[in-house]
Design an enzyme around this catalytic site. Structure first.
Site, mmCIF file in Angstrom:
data_model
loop_
_atom_site.group_PDB
_atom_site.id
_atom_site.type_symbol
_atom_site.label_atom_id
_atom_site.label_comp_id
_atom_site.label_asym_id
_atom_site.label_seq_id
_atom_site.Cartn_x
_atom_site.Cartn_y
_atom_site.Cartn_z
ATOM 1 N N THR A 158 -1.097 -8.151 6.157
ATOM 2 C CA THR A 158 -2.003 -8.958 5.761
ATOM 3 C C THR A 158 -3.283 -9.248 6.714
ATOM 4 O O THR A 158 -2.722 -9.121 8.159
ATOM 5 C CB THR A 158 -1.635 -10.543 5.552
ATOM 6 O OG1 THR A 158 -2.673 -11.332 5.313
ATOM 7 C CG2 THR A 158 -0.504 -11.174 6.564
ATOM 8 N N HIS B 257 -0.079 -16.659 -4.351
ATOM 9 C CA HIS B 257 -1.166 -16.347 -5.423
ATOM 10 C C HIS B 257 -1.000 -16.105 -6.765
ATOM 11 O O HIS B 257 -1.691 -15.302 -7.689
ATOM 12 C CB HIS B 257 -2.053 -15.304 -4.622
ATOM 13 C CG HIS B 257 -2.741 -15.650 -3.300
ATOM 14 N ND1 HIS B 257 -3.179 -14.769 -2.597
ATOM 15 C CD2 HIS B 257 -2.935 -17.054 -2.934
ATOM 16 C CE1 HIS B 257 -3.515 -15.504 -1.199
ATOM 17 N NE2 HIS B 257 -3.387 -16.780 -1.688
ATOM 18 N N ILE C 98 0.609 -10.315 -5.816
ATOM 19 C CA ILE C 98 0.806 -10.584 -7.240
ATOM 20 C C ILE C 98 1.293 -9.707 -8.042
ATOM 21 O O ILE C 98 1.247 -9.657 -9.137
ATOM 22 C CB ILE C 98 -0.680 -11.104 -7.946
ATOM 23 C CG1 ILE C 98 -1.538 -9.669 -7.734
ATOM 24 C CG2 ILE C 98 -1.303 -12.171 -7.098
ATOM 25 C CD1 ILE C 98 -2.924 -9.819 -8.473
ATOM 26 N N CYS D 211 -2.957 -23.986 -25.402
ATOM 27 C CA CYS D 211 -1.534 -24.406 -25.812
ATOM 28 C C CYS D 211 -0.517 -24.001 -24.962
ATOM 29 O O CYS D 211 0.689 -24.369 -24.980
ATOM 30 C CB CYS D 211 -1.370 -24.071 -27.249
ATOM 31 S SG CYS D 211 -1.115 -22.193 -27.341
ATOM 32 N N CYS E 266 -1.991 -19.261 -22.353
ATOM 33 C CA CYS E 266 -3.136 -19.738 -23.068
ATOM 34 C C CYS E 266 -3.530 -21.189 -22.317
ATOM 35 O O CYS E 266 -2.985 -21.823 -22.047
ATOM 36 C CB CYS E 266 -2.749 -20.085 -24.290
ATOM 37 S SG CYS E 266 -3.998 -20.982 -25.301
ATOM 38 N N THR F 71 0.862 -1.361 0.096
ATOM 39 C CA THR F 71 0.143 -0.009 0.020
ATOM 40 C C THR F 71 0.850 1.181 -0.036
ATOM 41 O O THR F 71 0.572 2.349 -0.642
ATOM 42 C CB THR F 71 -0.888 0.048 1.176
ATOM 43 O OG1 THR F 71 -0.223 -0.241 2.240
ATOM 44 C CG2 THR F 71 -2.044 -0.995 1.102
HETATM 45 P P1 NAD Z 1 -5.810 -7.537 2.964
HETATM 46 O O1 NAD Z 1 -6.520 -6.498 1.981
HETATM 47 O O2 NAD Z 1 -7.145 -8.549 3.323
HETATM 48 O O3 NAD Z 1 -5.400 -7.268 4.223
HETATM 49 C C1 NAD Z 1 -4.402 -5.963 4.039
HETATM 50 C C2 NAD Z 1 -3.877 -5.647 5.553
HETATM 51 O O4 NAD Z 1 -2.866 -5.147 5.551
HETATM 52 C C3 NAD Z 1 -5.279 -5.019 6.320
HETATM 53 O O5 NAD Z 1 -5.232 -5.824 7.753
HETATM 54 C C4 NAD Z 1 -4.499 -3.553 6.482
HETATM 55 O O6 NAD Z 1 -4.797 -3.144 7.746
HETATM 56 C C5 NAD Z 1 -3.073 -3.715 6.700
HETATM 57 N N1 NAD Z 1 -2.247 -2.526 6.049
HETATM 58 C C6 NAD Z 1 -2.692 -1.960 4.787
HETATM 59 N N2 NAD Z 1 -1.492 -1.182 4.468
HETATM 60 C C7 NAD Z 1 -0.756 -1.241 5.687
HETATM 61 C C8 NAD Z 1 0.469 -0.606 6.070
HETATM 62 N N3 NAD Z 1 1.184 0.381 5.311
HETATM 63 N N4 NAD Z 1 1.060 -1.146 7.238
HETATM 64 C C9 NAD Z 1 0.824 -1.754 7.973
HETATM 65 N N5 NAD Z 1 -0.637 -2.564 7.627
HETATM 66 C C10 NAD Z 1 -1.159 -2.375 6.534
HETATM 67 O O7 NAD Z 1 -4.847 -8.561 2.187
HETATM 68 P P2 NAD Z 1 -4.300 -10.049 2.237
HETATM 69 O O8 NAD Z 1 -4.368 -10.425 3.493
HETATM 70 O O9 NAD Z 1 -3.070 -9.754 1.498
HETATM 71 O O10 NAD Z 1 -5.317 -10.587 1.374
HETATM 72 C C11 NAD Z 1 -5.952 -10.053 0.248
HETATM 73 C C12 NAD Z 1 -5.669 -10.857 -1.053
HETATM 74 O O11 NAD Z 1 -5.534 -9.849 -2.092
HETATM 75 C C13 NAD Z 1 -4.462 -11.617 -1.095
HETATM 76 O O12 NAD Z 1 -4.885 -12.809 -1.752
HETATM 77 C C14 NAD Z 1 -3.718 -10.727 -2.260
HETATM 78 O O13 NAD Z 1 -3.061 -11.525 -2.962
HETATM 79 C C15 NAD Z 1 -4.576 -9.876 -2.927
HETATM 80 N N6 NAD Z 1 -4.199 -8.542 -3.227
HETATM 81 C C16 NAD Z 1 -2.858 -8.399 -3.616
HETATM 82 C C17 NAD Z 1 -2.399 -7.075 -3.764
HETATM 83 C C18 NAD Z 1 -0.997 -7.025 -4.659
HETATM 84 O O14 NAD Z 1 -0.667 -7.840 -5.199
HETATM 85 N N7 NAD Z 1 -0.474 -5.775 -4.263
HETATM 86 C C19 NAD Z 1 -3.217 -5.957 -3.736
HETATM 87 C C20 NAD Z 1 -4.720 -6.229 -3.203
HETATM 88 C C21 NAD Z 1 -4.979 -7.467 -3.101
#
Ligand code: NAD
Length: 238
Positions: free
Chosen positions: A189, A120, A104, A131, A128, A27
């Site tokens: 997470t 993930h 991802i 193929c 594809c 983020t």
């Molecule tokens: P989630 O969105 O469920 O949870 C994210 C957690 O991170 C939240 O609890 C939030 O409070 C915390 N958070 C956010 N920013 C933060 C920061 N700067 N410092 C500390 N904590 C912070 O995410 P998840 O548990 O990874 O599950 C969501 C699914 O979505 C996963 O499978 C993931 O693959 C996918 N996803 C991936 C991306 C990416 O690749 N960047 C983005 C969105 C979702």
């Protein structure tokens, strides 16, 4: 010693750190998470995001899937932040055994990490469905509607959709890394997506650190908990 000093000491002493991360790791690079304060789940869509990025929805309405996927799920052109950079430094110093990520977005590799288990999948790999010809992310971005292979079938992302199993090898290697870790950091997470969230239960040591803005279901089993922004903690671990 306060919690940050303990964390610094543990990092100094540990040689096989395993980091399990999620969308919150990215983020601060500008990529939205799902369940955080500004997450995708707080926005209004025609269907819940879990439905759109599910296996059955992909098969039923690939056109809609790709509209959502290109707009919301393809984090291209972003840069690693301080958390990614510190983890890359630890790997170079042989302190970090592995990164296990639910993301991802490829940002750990962009920061320099080599041993990254992408539970993930990755938006940078596409193939594809008939193929198995491989395509890059630009191909998906630059096509309109449903991306099609030369052979005519759909090109799909190498991303695990809801209802789909994880890659068995990646999961097994992740479990082994956690079992052998002398320190485990779980960060950014919500620990709500399984089986990724269950990995924390394979850790056997006494240096389990949880860093997340919001509380998680594993806070009570952690040895150290920080409800803080990752950047705030990791910028002090450089
Ligand atoms: P989630 O969105 O469920 O949870 C994210 C957690 O991170 C939240 O609890 C939030 O409070 C915390 N958070 C956010 N920013 C933060 C920061 N700067 N410092 C500390 N904590 C912070 O995410 P998840 O548990 O990874 O599950 C969501 C699914 O979505 C996963 O499978 C993931 O693959 C996918 N996803 C991936 C991306 C990416 O690749 N960047 C983005 C969105 C979702």
């Amino acid at each position: 010693m306060n919690n940050l000093e303990i964390l610094k000491q543990w990092v100094l002493e540990s040689k096989r750190i395993v980091f399990l991360g999620g969308a919150g790791v990215s983020t601060e690079s500008g990529i939205k998470d799902f369940r955080g304060v500004d997450g995708l789940y707080r926005q209004k869509f025609e269907y819940p995001p879990e439905k759109i990025i599910s296996h059955s929805f992909f098969l039923e309405d690939p056109e809609y899937f790709y509209r959502f996927y290109r707009d919301k799920m393809m984090p291209l052109g972003y840069e690693p932040n301080v958390t990614h950079r510190v983890l890359a430094k630890w790997e170079a110093e042989c302190k970090l055994e592995a990164i296990i990520t639910q993301n991802i977005d490829g940002l750990h590799q962009k920061a320099g990490n080599k041993r990254v288990f992408e539970l993930h999948g990755s938006v940078f790999r596409n193939y594809c469905m008939s193929c198995r010809t491989q395509y890059d992310a630009a191909f998906i971005m630059n096509t309109k509607g449903i991306p099609r292979c030369k052979c005519g079938d759909i090109v799909r992302p190498d991303v695990v959709l809801y209802e789909e199993p994880l890659d068995g090898f990646v999961l097994q290697e992740s479990i082994s890394a956690v079992q052998n870790a002398d320190m485990m950091i779980v960060a950014g997470t919500s620990l709500t997506v399984y089986p990724a969230a269950g990995l924390v239960n394979h850790y056997r040591g006494d240096r389990l650190v949880l860093i997340n803005a919001d509380a998680t279901p594993a806070d009570h089993i952690a040895n150290l908990v920080f409800h803080e922004k990752l950047g705030k903690i990791f910028s002090q671990l450089i």
